[in-house]
Design a protein around this motif. Structure first.
Motif, mmCIF file in Angstrom:
data_model
loop_
_atom_site.group_PDB
_atom_site.id
_atom_site.type_symbol
_atom_site.label_atom_id
_atom_site.label_comp_id
_atom_site.label_asym_id
_atom_site.label_seq_id
_atom_site.Cartn_x
_atom_site.Cartn_y
_atom_site.Cartn_z
ATOM 1 N N GLY A 258 -22.399 41.658 12.933
ATOM 2 C CA GLY A 258 -22.251 42.480 14.133
ATOM 3 C C GLY A 258 -22.775 41.871 15.410
ATOM 4 O O GLY A 258 -22.988 42.605 16.387
ATOM 5 N N TYR A 259 -22.963 40.542 15.453
ATOM 6 C CA TYR A 259 -23.456 39.937 16.687
ATOM 7 C C TYR A 259 -22.287 39.649 17.626
ATOM 8 O O TYR A 259 -21.365 38.910 17.294
ATOM 9 N N ASP A 260 -22.341 40.228 18.811
ATOM 10 C CA ASP A 260 -21.330 40.017 19.841
ATOM 11 C C ASP A 260 -22.029 39.444 21.072
ATOM 12 O O ASP A 260 -22.767 40.144 21.766
ATOM 13 N N HIS A 261 -21.785 38.162 21.343
ATOM 14 C CA HIS A 261 -22.504 37.497 22.434
ATOM 15 C C HIS A 261 -22.203 38.115 23.795
ATOM 16 O O HIS A 261 -22.978 37.951 24.735
ATOM 17 N N HIS A 262 -21.096 38.841 23.914
ATOM 18 C CA HIS A 262 -20.786 39.481 25.197
ATOM 19 C C HIS A 262 -21.831 40.539 25.565
ATOM 20 O O HIS A 262 -22.061 40.794 26.742
ATOM 21 N N ARG A 263 -22.461 41.140 24.570
ATOM 22 C CA ARG A 263 -23.490 42.142 24.858
ATOM 23 C C ARG A 263 -24.795 41.487 25.297
ATOM 24 O O ARG A 263 -25.721 42.168 25.739
ATOM 25 N N PHE A 264 -24.874 40.179 25.158
ATOM 26 C CA PHE A 264 -26.119 39.452 25.459
ATOM 27 C C PHE A 264 -25.907 38.452 26.600
ATOM 28 O O PHE A 264 -26.575 37.413 26.665
ATOM 29 N N GLY A 265 -24.980 38.775 27.489
ATOM 30 C CA GLY A 265 -24.731 37.894 28.623
ATOM 31 C C GLY A 265 -24.208 36.531 28.235
ATOM 32 O O GLY A 265 -24.434 35.553 28.956
ATOM 33 N N GLY A 266 -23.499 36.461 27.095
ATOM 34 C CA GLY A 266 -22.946 35.195 26.628
ATOM 35 C C GLY A 266 -23.932 34.341 25.850
ATOM 36 O O GLY A 266 -23.590 33.224 25.439
ATOM 37 N N GLN A 267 -25.142 34.828 25.637
ATOM 38 C CA GLN A 267 -26.170 34.045 24.932
ATOM 39 C C GLN A 267 -26.043 34.170 23.423
ATOM 40 O O GLN A 267 -25.585 35.184 22.889
ATOM 41 N N PHE A 268 -26.507 33.102 22.743
ATOM 42 C CA PHE A 268 -26.608 33.102 21.289
ATOM 43 C C PHE A 268 -28.074 32.946 20.894
ATOM 44 O O PHE A 268 -28.865 32.368 21.652
ATOM 45 N N PRO A 269 -28.459 33.448 19.739
ATOM 46 C CA PRO A 269 -29.849 33.289 19.293
ATOM 47 C C PRO A 269 -30.256 31.815 19.236
ATOM 48 O O PRO A 269 -29.458 30.937 18.892
ATOM 49 N N ASP A 270 -31.501 31.558 19.579
ATOM 50 C CA ASP A 270 -32.046 30.204 19.560
ATOM 51 C C ASP A 270 -32.354 29.798 18.116
ATOM 52 O O ASP A 270 -32.942 30.568 17.349
ATOM 53 N N ARG A 271 -31.931 28.590 17.752
ATOM 54 C CA ARG A 271 -32.107 28.141 16.367
ATOM 55 C C ARG A 271 -33.571 28.120 15.958
ATOM 56 O O ARG A 271 -33.937 28.550 14.856
ATOM 57 N N ALA A 272 -34.442 27.645 16.840
ATOM 58 C CA ALA A 272 -35.875 27.580 16.512
ATOM 59 C C ALA A 272 -36.456 28.976 16.321
ATOM 60 O O ALA A 272 -37.289 29.211 15.432
ATOM 61 N N ALA A 273 -36.017 29.923 17.159
ATOM 62 C CA ALA A 273 -36.497 31.295 17.017
ATOM 63 C C ALA A 273 -36.042 31.897 15.696
ATOM 64 O O ALA A 273 -36.792 32.626 15.031
ATOM 65 N N LEU A 274 -34.811 31.586 15.281
ATOM 66 C CA LEU A 274 -34.323 32.072 13.993
ATOM 67 C C LEU A 274 -35.132 31.481 12.844
ATOM 68 O O LEU A 274 -35.388 32.156 11.837
ATOM 69 N N ASP A 275 -35.541 30.230 13.000
ATOM 70 C CA ASP A 275 -36.374 29.607 11.960
ATOM 71 C C ASP A 275 -37.698 30.348 11.815
ATOM 72 O O ASP A 275 -38.177 30.585 10.695
ATOM 73 N N ARG A 276 -38.272 30.736 12.945
ATOM 74 C CA ARG A 276 -39.565 31.413 12.895
ATOM 75 C C ARG A 276 -39.460 32.781 12.215
ATOM 76 O O ARG A 276 -40.284 33.114 11.358
ATOM 77 N N VAL A 277 -38.442 33.566 12.584
ATOM 78 C CA VAL A 277 -38.372 34.916 12.020
ATOM 79 C C VAL A 277 -37.945 34.891 10.553
ATOM 80 O O VAL A 277 -38.290 35.793 9.779
ATOM 81 N N ALA A 278 -37.200 33.852 10.141
ATOM 82 C CA ALA A 278 -36.742 33.783 8.747
ATOM 83 C C ALA A 278 -37.812 33.254 7.816
ATOM 84 O O ALA A 278 -37.672 33.366 6.591
ATOM 85 N N ALA A 279 -38.845 32.661 8.359
ATOM 86 C CA ALA A 279 -39.991 32.197 7.558
ATOM 87 C C ALA A 279 -39.553 31.313 6.395
ATOM 88 O O ALA A 279 -39.971 31.509 5.245
ATOM 89 N N GLY A 280 -38.733 30.328 6.686
ATOM 90 C CA GLY A 280 -38.348 29.361 5.673
ATOM 91 C C GLY A 280 -37.093 29.707 4.898
ATOM 92 O O GLY A 280 -36.579 28.872 4.138
ATOM 93 N N ARG A 281 -36.581 30.921 5.077
ATOM 94 C CA ARG A 281 -35.375 31.319 4.345
ATOM 95 C C ARG A 281 -34.118 30.928 5.122
ATOM 96 O O ARG A 281 -34.116 30.904 6.356
ATOM 97 N N PRO A 282 -33.029 30.604 4.431
ATOM 98 C CA PRO A 282 -31.772 30.338 5.130
ATOM 99 C C PRO A 282 -31.220 31.634 5.720
ATOM 100 O O PRO A 282 -31.252 32.693 5.085
ATOM 101 N N LEU A 283 -30.701 31.548 6.930
ATOM 102 C CA LEU A 283 -30.232 32.722 7.661
ATOM 103 C C LEU A 283 -28.864 32.433 8.260
ATOM 104 O O LEU A 283 -28.649 31.375 8.862
#
Length: 548
Positions: free
Chosen positions: A119-144
């Protein structure tokens, strides 16, 4: 319509009385009562004089319409998303990270530790996509992996990219897709089109029971919305499929009573052999099956999507970059695949959104017509048929193909599409009225889960064409009347899917597929159509949803 013979002394299964029945049959537009026997309609009004039934229901003025038919959706995929982390209501990246962190902390660390969100739609976020490093931090080592709403891309964190082999130096882009990289050549995590398969293939094939549960979950939702038929636009192969035996999962769901709407399935082109003997290994072809479960056209992707600017255009997008999108393979290869499938008895459903892709579809269908090997059992189709130039409108009408655009896109991404295309092209994008005026078969469809899939909401969108900012998308001349919009989702879908003798209208001999609504979509204010309560849904005269 089929000829149904019956004895007037016979007791029917069900009679609706005191109803407002919108038949969609021009010869008999309305009725007050309807009788059902053995899954079909045997009479309306005076036809039922002197007859009784095992069940007689006084609808007290409630409205009956033909069952709604979503002619392009992704049912197993939608059912899977209902069990994934849902990002569809979020509009801030910090909310996304918090939601994913909570999922990583609470979800069991099984299935290889995977976290999957939808359900991620970048148009709702001003054209932005999640930052890869930030995703690494929240996933705590798990593939996401995050599925984009459009289905034409996804976002992976570092561990997912590592497992997919996408971090290896020199990892090539797959045919028809791109591993998006930053200025230094490092993957950002965004995977376009077929590049998603690098990650998705680590999750697939889904176990058959997982797919059966997804089908059960999705079609239960359909029933609650008055949907009695659907076409699943791509199963069994490619990046759109979920398992090679996906057809078997639908068969299992049917056998177990867990398929709650009639299913027409489009095999992905990748499930077919590449030569002129194309088939599913047993010589099956479009139309194989029955009213409950059948095979439709074979699905082939010619291009990408407007939301990601990967749809193939003859002119660049207006966003500043010199970008016209792209075809997902060499045109000769795409045409060869479609020709081989056609020769083996398959109708073709060509995913073509940009006008360059539609040019290729028109050229190919013209060549197929010249083969003189008989007409396919189902009409050829163009899925989405978004950017259709005036000259292409004439060609589509001449070829007799069906089109399946989606009014469901107007509200969530209409403003972005208009900005990306510019006013001139937006005026002939996701047409409706001009398709009907040209005599082109227009199917009602949602592309769910790529958009909100409630059929009544899509009917409303065909009438108002409003974007989230409240402006009309494209041309106001493309708006439909309420009757036309309802016809698209009933008669139009039946025609496009090859079932017009059995579905789409409520008349003698037709399948007893219908929905009972609290109010008439032809009478309420346009902005209230989406919220009309669905009180009951019947499939072959049997309730799949009941709130009467």
């Amino acid at each position: 319509m089929p000829n149904v013979a019956w004895e007037r002394t016979m007791q029917l299964d069900l009679i609706f009385t005191n109803a407002i029945i919108i038949t969609m049959d021009p010869s008999r537009p309305t009725a007050r009562s309807m009788g059902i026997l053995n899954g079909r309609i045997v009479g309306l009004d005076a036809d039922l004089a002197g007859l009784t039934a095992g069940e007689i229901i006084d609808l007290r003025g409630k409205v009956v319409i033909p069952g709604l038919n979503d002619a392009h959706c992704h049912t197993a995929w939608f059912g899977l998303t209902l069990g994934e982390v849902d990002l569809s209501e979020l509009e801030d990246l910090d909310q996304v990270y918090a939601c994913l962190r909570a999922a990583a902390e609470t979800q069991a660390d099984d299935d290889g530790g995977w976290l999957v969100a939808s359900g991620y739609d970048h148009h709702r976020f001003g054209g932005q996509f999640p930052d890869r490093a930030a995703l690494d931090r929240v996933a705590a080592g798990r593939p996401l992996f995050i599925r984009r709403t459009s289905g034409h891309g996804g976002i992976a964190n570092t561990e997912a990219l590592r497992r997919a082999g996408a971090l290896v130096d020199g990892c090539p882009d797959p045919v028809g897709g791109r591993i998006v990289r930053d200025a230094a050549g490092r993957p950002t995590g965004l995977l376009q089109e077929t590049a998603q398969a690098l990650v998705l293939d680590l999750l697939r094939p889904y176990p058959r029971e997982v797919l059966v549960t997804a089908i059960d979950r999705a079609t239960s939702r359909y029933a609650s919305e008055g949907i009695t038929s659907f076409t699943d636009a791509g199963i069994g192969g490619g990046w759109i499929g979920h398992a090679p035996d996906e057809l078997g999962a639908f068969q299992d769901a049917r056998a177990a009573g867990r398929l709650h709407a009639r299913a027409q399935l489009m095999p992905a082109i990748e499930t077919l052999q590449s030569d002129s003997k194309a088939g599913l290994g047993l010589g099956m072809h479009s139309g194989f099956g029955d009213h409950m479960l059948s095979l439709g056209p074979v699905k082939i992707f010619l291009d990408g999507a407007l939301s990601s600017e990967t749809a193939a255009q003859t002119e660049p997008y207006t966003t500043g970059a010199v970008n016209q999108g792209y075809l997902l393979d060499d045109p000769v290869t795409l045409q060869r695949q479609m020709t081989a499938a056609h020769r083996a008895g398959w109708s073709i459903a060509a995913h073509a959104i940009g006008d360059a892709a539609i040019d290729l579809a028109i050229e190919t269908f013209t060549q197929l017509r010249a083969l003189h090997n008989g007409q396919p059992s189902l009409p050829h189709r163009i899925e989405h048929a978004a950017v259709v130039r005036p000259d292409q409108l004439v060609a589509l009408a001449d070829l007799g193909v069906a089109v399946a655009p989606q009014a469901s896109f107007f509200h969530p991404i209409g403003d972005a599409m208009a900005h990306s295309l510019g006013g001139r092209r937006a005026a002939f994008t996701y047409r409706a009225k001009s398709f009907l005026d040209a005599g082109i078969r227009l199917a009602g469809s949602s592309d769910r889960p790529c958009a909100e899939g409630t059929a009544l909401r899509s009917i409303q969108a065909y009438i108002d064409r409003l974007t989230s900012s409240g402006v009309v998308f494209g041309s106001a001349a493309e708006r439909l009347s309420a009757e036309e919009a309802l016809r698209v989702y009933t008669v139009g879908s039946a025609q496009a899917t090859g079932f017009s003798r059995d579905k789409g209208q409520l008349g003698v001999g037709m399948l007893a597929d219908c929905a009972v609504l609290a109010e008439s979509p032809l009478e309420v204010p346009t902005d209230e159509i989406a919220d009309i309560p669905v009180l009951a849904t019947l499939l072959g005269g049997r309730f799949t949803h009941h709130r009467l």
